[in-house]
Design a protein around this motif. Structure first.
Motif, PDB file in Angstrom:
ATOM      1  N   ASP A 285      -6.135  13.112  -1.918  1.00  0.00           N
ATOM      2  CA  ASP A 285      -5.452  12.368  -0.863  1.00  0.00           C
ATOM      3  C   ASP A 285      -4.019  12.900  -0.689  1.00  0.00           C
ATOM      4  O   ASP A 285      -3.136  12.626  -1.518  1.00  0.00           O
ATOM      5  N   PRO A 286      -3.760  13.646   0.383  1.00  0.00           N
ATOM      6  CA  PRO A 286      -2.424  14.226   0.566  1.00  0.00           C
ATOM      7  C   PRO A 286      -1.317  13.184   0.726  1.00  0.00           C
ATOM      8  O   PRO A 286      -0.150  13.464   0.457  1.00  0.00           O
ATOM      9  N   GLN A 287      -1.699  11.955   1.139  1.00  0.00           N
ATOM     10  CA  GLN A 287      -0.660  10.919   1.265  1.00  0.00           C
ATOM     11  C   GLN A 287      -0.076  10.585  -0.106  1.00  0.00           C
ATOM     12  O   GLN A 287       1.099  10.249  -0.237  1.00  0.00           O
ATOM     13  N   LEU A 288      -0.916  10.664  -1.139  1.00  0.00           N
ATOM     14  CA  LEU A 288      -0.413  10.397  -2.492  1.00  0.00           C
ATOM     15  C   LEU A 288       0.462  11.552  -2.972  1.00  0.00           C
ATOM     16  O   LEU A 288       1.498  11.340  -3.607  1.00  0.00           O
ATOM     17  N   GLY A 289       0.065  12.775  -2.657  1.00  0.00           N
ATOM     18  CA  GLY A 289       0.891  13.938  -3.006  1.00  0.00           C
ATOM     19  C   GLY A 289       2.240  13.855  -2.306  1.00  0.00           C
ATOM     20  O   GLY A 289       3.284  14.143  -2.890  1.00  0.00           O
TER      21      GLY A 289
ATOM     22  N   GLN B  39      10.481   3.264  -6.537  1.00  0.00           N
ATOM     23  CA  GLN B  39       9.778   2.054  -6.066  1.00  0.00           C
ATOM     24  C   GLN B  39       8.793   2.403  -4.952  1.00  0.00           C
ATOM     25  O   GLN B  39       7.799   1.707  -4.757  1.00  0.00           O
ATOM     26  N   ALA B  40       9.062   3.495  -4.241  1.00  0.00           N
ATOM     27  CA  ALA B  40       8.167   3.888  -3.141  1.00  0.00           C
ATOM     28  C   ALA B  40       6.748   4.131  -3.656  1.00  0.00           C
ATOM     29  O   ALA B  40       5.776   3.950  -2.926  1.00  0.00           O
ATOM     30  N   LEU B  41       6.626   4.525  -4.921  1.00  0.00           N
ATOM     31  CA  LEU B  41       5.286   4.798  -5.467  1.00  0.00           C
ATOM     32  C   LEU B  41       4.508   3.514  -5.722  1.00  0.00           C
ATOM     33  O   LEU B  41       3.290   3.541  -5.903  1.00  0.00           O
ATOM     34  N   LEU B  42       5.259   2.393  -5.765  1.00  0.00           N
ATOM     35  CA  LEU B  42       4.600   1.111  -6.021  1.00  0.00           C
ATOM     36  C   LEU B  42       4.404   0.310  -4.734  1.00  0.00           C
ATOM     37  O   LEU B  42       3.910  -0.818  -4.766  1.00  0.00           O
ATOM     38  N   ALA B  43       4.791   0.893  -3.611  1.00  0.00           N
ATOM     39  CA  ALA B  43       4.633   0.199  -2.324  1.00  0.00           C
ATOM     40  C   ALA B  43       3.145  -0.122  -2.120  1.00  0.00           C
ATOM     41  O   ALA B  43       2.280   0.661  -2.539  1.00  0.00           O
TER      42      ALA B  43
ATOM     43  N   VAL C  35      -3.989   4.514  -4.496  1.00  0.00           N
ATOM     44  CA  VAL C  35      -4.227   4.873  -5.901  1.00  0.00           C
ATOM     45  C   VAL C  35      -5.490   4.160  -6.384  1.00  0.00           C
ATOM     46  O   VAL C  35      -6.372   4.760  -7.012  1.00  0.00           O
ATOM     47  N   LEU C  36      -5.589   2.879  -6.021  1.00  0.00           N
ATOM     48  CA  LEU C  36      -6.739   2.066  -6.433  1.00  0.00           C
ATOM     49  C   LEU C  36      -8.033   2.624  -5.835  1.00  0.00           C
ATOM     50  O   LEU C  36      -9.039   2.810  -6.517  1.00  0.00           O
TER      51      LEU C  36
END
Ligand SMILES: Cc1cc2nc3c(=O)[nH]c(=O)nc-3n(C[C@H](O)[C@H](O)[C@H](O)COP(=O)(O)OP(=O)(O)OC[C@H]3O[C@@H](n4cnc5c(N)ncnc54)[C@H](O)[C@@H]3O)c2cc1C
Length: 472
Positions: free
Chosen positions: A407-411, A425-429, A436-437
């Motif tokens: 998933d390129p959005q995660l990269g 914190q952006a990674l926990l948005a 991620v889930l």
């Protein structure tokens, strides 16, 4: 242009942190003098005081953006001069946490000038300021201060070339940017102040680097390859295309597993990396020099922000405050972000307030420090305190990076945080956490065959699909 804050500011050290600080100070002081021990070349060249310049120097997007604010058009200038550039998610083969990031668009720019080229371009820009004087071949030997030690009033310097007597450069402000071997803690003690507490994370990392000629097509249009170490594969490496049709290979090993600096040993080390790309590319290339090494025993953070007393007229920036494990590529960008903070501090205070400024510096250092030390402490052999929060975050990052393989959005989210553009914190948005889930569910479904018959039908290649691996 802001109001003039004083007659003269003196910057100790003319490397990246010193140069960007000088650029900012030139807006606020009638005269800025940069004192540098090395004889500074006019051309693009390595120099003794910055031995790390022989190794890959990635400029994070956050640093590139901050530098562009101070030096308008710098990126375009370097690209015109041949520095490769591209989207790090589109043109860099990056294997974070043992997973290759799925290619996509991050909206960021990776600028791959060599370190000497970047420094030479910035130095030329700083030199061009009429009020800036760069005194090179000049050693800083100490500070001068008022008799009660309450205010630093200048620096003591000795010119190297004519071995002249020590002279004093008086200043309204002295900025220490002398890097990892800064003597500021000892100078403070001599003035009657306690030295700053120090945090250390011993990583025992060794670098070895070599330059090669880049033939057309060798990288399939990419600008580099990055294989960070992981706990399962603690050796890593990077390959970066740089100006003049060359590329630089830097290999690294942690906890004393140093890559050799003789050519055969260097090649052998490269062949042990978890992914073959770097080894295969360098195997077909012409080496232009012999490998050179560098050792970084520990990441070291001076906690100046914890001092309640500090002399007026003195600030500390760059590696003199904090040296990071270099594999995270943070030092130059952190120096640029500190210069941004210095600019806004000078806009808000008629006179710099060291205690306040050093707290601002600490806030800038906090994020890259916790990312770098959190990453280092994922290696079981690294000594240090592992908080529950750190373990949870590392576990979450493992999942995120595994998801980023598809998933390129995660990269994109990861590179923006690692690049010091977005806050962690952006990674926990919610939008990121949901991806991620989802990626985790997808992997679990793929890894759990429904029936025995299914299992029989699976091909050799499908059973080799990556399962969840731990991040570094
Ligand atoms: C192996 C390695 C790889 C790295 N890779 C990266 C990377 O990929 N990306 C990244 O952003 N950062 C990287 N860094 C960090 C980066 O090099 C520094 O953060 C950056 O140069 C800013 O440091 P500085 O200017 O504070 O100090 P330095 O670059 O160390 O410069 C200090 C300067 O002060 C001068 N000086 C010292 N003492 C005196 C004295 N007494 N009198 C006069 N002058 C003096 C020195 O000659 C030198 O010019 C790496 C570092 C290392 C060691």
């Amino acid at each position: 242009m802001q109001a003039i804050r004083g007659d003269r500011a003196v910057v100790l050290g003319g490397s990246l942190a010193g140069l960007v600080a000088a650029r900012v100070l030139a807006e606020a002081y009638a005269e800025v003098v940069v004192v540098e021990r090395d004889e500074l070349p006019d051309a693009v060249a390595h120099r003794r005081g910055v031995p790390q310049s022989r190794h890959i120097h990635g400029l994070l997007a956050g640093g590139q953006q901050a530098l562009e604010e101070f030096f308008d058009g710098l990126t375009a200038e370097l690209v015109d001069l041949g520095a490769p550039a591209g989207d790090p998610l589109g043109s860099l083969r990056a294997y974070f946490g043992g997973h290759r990031l799925q290619s996509g668009s991050s909206g960021l720019l990776a600028l791959q000038a060599s370190r000497p080229m970047l420094e030479a371009a910035i130095r030329a820009r700083v030199r061009a300021w009429p009020s800036v004087d760069i005194m090179d071949s000049c050693d800083v030997t100490g500070l001068t201060a008022t008799s009660d030690g309450g205010r630093v009033t200048g620096a003591r310097v000795v010119r190297r070339l004519d071995s002249s007597a020590e002279q004093t450069l008086t200043a309204d402000l002295v900025v220490d940017a002398t890097g990892r071997n800064s003597r500021a803690p000892a100078w403070l003690e001599a003035l009657g102040y306690p030295p700053p507490p120090v945090d250390r994370v011993p990583i025992g990392i060794g670098y070895a680097s070599r330059t090669y000629r880049l033939a057309p097509g060798m990288l399939d249009g990419d600008i580099g390859i990055l294989i960070p170490p992981t706990p399962e594969h603690p050796r890593g490496g990077g390959l970066a295309a740089i100006e003049n049709e060359r590329f630089l290979v830097t290999l690294f090993g942690i906890l004393g597993d140093y890559p050799p600096t003789e050519p055969q040993g260097f090649d052998d080390f490269a062949s042990t990396l978890h992914f073959p790309d770097i080894n295969e590319t360098m195997r077909d290339a012409e080496a232009l020099d012999d490998p050179v090494g560098f050792r970084h025993p520990a990441s070291v953070r001076h906690r100046y922000e914890r001092l309640s007393r500090f002399p007026a007229g003195l600030l500390v920036v760059g590696d003199a405050v904090c040296t990071f494990n270099p594999i995270y590529g943070q030092g130059m960008s952190v120096a640029a972000l500190q210069a941004r903070a210095l600019r806004s501090h000078l806009q808000q205070h008629t006179r710099p307030e060291p205690v306040t400024f050093l707290r601002e510096v600490a806030r800038i250092v906090d994020v890259p420090w916790s990312m770098a030390t959190g990453g280092d402490l994922a290696f079981p052999g690294v000594v240090g305190r592992r908080t529950i929060q750190m373990r949870l975050l590392n576990g979450y990052l493992d999942q995120l990076l595994a998801g980023a393989a598809r998933d390129p959005q995660l990269g994109r989210a990861f590179l923006r945080v690692a690049g010091l553009v977005d806050s962690p914190q952006a990674l926990l948005a919610p939008a990121v956490a949901a991806r991620v889930l989802l990626a985790g569910l997808h992997r679990t479904r793929r890894a759990t065959p429904k029936a025995p018959d299914d299992r029989k039908r699976r091909t050799a290649s499908s059973t080799a699909e990556p399962t969840v691996r731990r991040r570094e």
